[in-house]
Design an enzyme around this catalytic site. Structure first.
Site, PDB file in Angstrom:
ATOM      1  N   ASP A   1       0.823  -0.774  -0.137  1.00 25.32           N
ATOM      2  CA  ASP A   1      -0.119   0.022  -0.029  1.00 25.32           C
ATOM      3  C   ASP A   1       0.709   0.723   0.047  1.00 25.32           C
ATOM      4  OD1 ASP A   1      -1.614   1.917   0.400  1.00 25.32           O
ATOM      5  OD2 ASP A   1      -2.632   0.884   2.173  1.00 25.32           O
ATOM      6  N   ILE A   2       0.833   1.958  -1.178  1.00 25.01           N
ATOM      7  CA  ILE A   2       1.451   2.914  -0.985  1.00 25.01           C
ATOM      8  C   ILE A   2       1.629   4.141  -0.360  1.00 25.01           C
ATOM      9  CG2 ILE A   2       2.585   2.625  -4.010  1.00 25.01           C
ATOM     10  CD1 ILE A   2       0.733   4.609  -4.761  1.00 25.01           C
TER      11      ILE A   2
ATOM     12  N   ASN B   1       2.385   5.081 -11.428  1.00 26.29           N
ATOM     13  CA  ASN B   1       1.462   5.114 -11.983  1.00 26.29           C
ATOM     14  C   ASN B   1      -0.275   5.073 -11.410  1.00 26.29           C
ATOM     15  OD1 ASN B   1       0.156   3.918 -14.545  1.00 26.29           O
ATOM     16  ND2 ASN B   1      -0.263   2.535 -12.734  1.00 26.29           N
TER      17      ASN B   1
ATOM     18  N   TYR C   1      -9.668  14.737  -8.249  1.00 31.07           N
ATOM     19  CA  TYR C   1      -8.833  13.405  -9.122  1.00 31.07           C
ATOM     20  C   TYR C   1      -7.770  14.171 -10.227  1.00 31.07           C
ATOM     21  CZ  TYR C   1      -7.144  10.142 -12.877  1.00 31.07           C
ATOM     22  OH  TYR C   1      -6.562   9.275 -13.718  1.00 31.07           O
TER      23      TYR C   1
ATOM     24  N   ALA D   1      -7.439  17.368 -10.049  1.00 29.77           N
ATOM     25  CA  ALA D   1      -6.268  18.367  -9.438  1.00 29.77           C
ATOM     26  C   ALA D   1      -5.163  18.162  -9.105  1.00 29.77           C
ATOM     27  CB  ALA D   1      -7.187  19.268  -7.956  1.00 29.77           C
TER      28      ALA D   1
ATOM     29  N   LYS E   1      -3.363  15.184 -10.387  1.00 30.31           N
ATOM     30  CA  LYS E   1      -2.753  14.655 -11.093  1.00 30.31           C
ATOM     31  C   LYS E   1      -1.764  16.482 -12.033  1.00 30.31           C
ATOM     32  CE  LYS E   1      -3.581  10.317 -11.894  1.00 30.31           C
ATOM     33  NZ  LYS E   1      -1.951   9.827 -11.816  1.00 30.31           N
TER      34      LYS E   1
ATOM     35  N   ILE F   1      -8.914   6.069 -21.770  1.00 27.97           N
ATOM     36  CA  ILE F   1      -7.850   4.344 -22.187  1.00 27.97           C
ATOM     37  C   ILE F   1      -8.197   3.237 -21.928  1.00 27.97           C
ATOM     38  CG2 ILE F   1      -5.749   3.039 -21.923  1.00 27.97           C
ATOM     39  CD1 ILE F   1      -5.260   5.445 -23.411  1.00 27.97           C
TER      40      ILE F   1
END
Length: 253
Positions: free
Chosen positions: A63-64, A90, A154, A156, A158, A187
């Protein structure tokens, strides 16, 4: 098995969000080019699917966003391979909501996963990327350069990642580290399902995306993976600070 090696041979790559979609395709792309890949994600089963048939991919469930995990991820790569050349930030999550409906419970995990975790991972990897003359690749979104009502938090996070990309590129250039980003558009990935959208809602999103994509189709994860691997390649050594849209022309339409 992987195809013949190319310019990534012998390099060590850490990729977050590697269990599905763009992360999975990127892990396989680097492995096919001869790199050793540490594929990081929350769930073991998808990571094992990513690694299946690819001897150079090692899964790591992590879990990063958890305390100490960025350091553990970097230590695992160093223990397994002895070096670190590329970090691909990613992993990302989307929690929809308008200004009137977002809550702390939907805001916090997006900031933690999409923004804070990449910072702490890059920080943990920094001395080892300096040793190798390495590369950080951040995965943003092309919608971050436009309005996105209903998913503004989301977008914001990125967009902030793109600013970090440009800032780190200048800051880390004297240390021999390049920093780049790709900004995917529509995608074919499971991110909508992970967001909890119904098939009908996902179809409506796709309709909107196609209407705003000049090439008139949804992209493939492998097309984004190609951009990531090529930007990270040693042959791209004079490219830094760039945010490359991979979006069928959506940004310029």
């Amino acid at each position: 098995m992987e195809s013949s090696t190319t310019s990534q041979a012998g390099r060590v790559v850490v990729i977050t969000g590697a269990g599905t979609g763009i992360g999975r395709a990127t892990a396989r792309a680097f492995a096919a080019e001869g790199a050793h890949v540490l594929a990081v994600g929350r769930r073991v089963e998808p990571l094992n699917e990513t690694a299946a048939g690819h001897d150079r991919i090692t899964p790591l469930a992590a879990d990063i966003t958890a305390e100490g995990e960025p350091e553990r991820i970097v230590r695992t790569a160093l223990k397994a391979y002895g070096r670190l050349d590329v970090l691909v930030n990613n992993a990302g999550i989307v929690r929809g909501g308008t200004l009137a409906t977002v809550t702390p419970e939907t805001i916090a995990p997006q900031i933690a996963t999409n923004l804070v975790a990449p910072i702490l991972l890059a920080q943990a990897a920094l001395p080892f990327l300096e040793t190798s003359g390495g590369v950080i690749v951040n995965v943003s979104t092309s919608v971050g350069q436009r309005a996105w009502p209903g998913s503004a938090v989301y977008a914001a996070t990125k967009t902030a990642l793109e600013l970090l990309t440009r800032s780190w590129a200048v800051e880390l250039a004297p240390r021999g580290i390049r920093v780049v980003a790709v900004a995917p558009g529509a995608i074919d990935t499971p991110i909508g399902a992970h967001q909890g959208l119904t098939p009908q809602q996902m179809a409506a999103v796709r309709q909107w995306q196609l209407a705003h994509t000049p090439l008139g189709r949804v992209g493939r994860p492998e097309e984004v993976a190609l951009a990531i691997s090529q930007l990270a390649a040693p042959s791209a050594s004079f490219i830094t600070g760039v945010v490359l849209p991979v979006d069928g022309g959506a940004v310029v339409a």
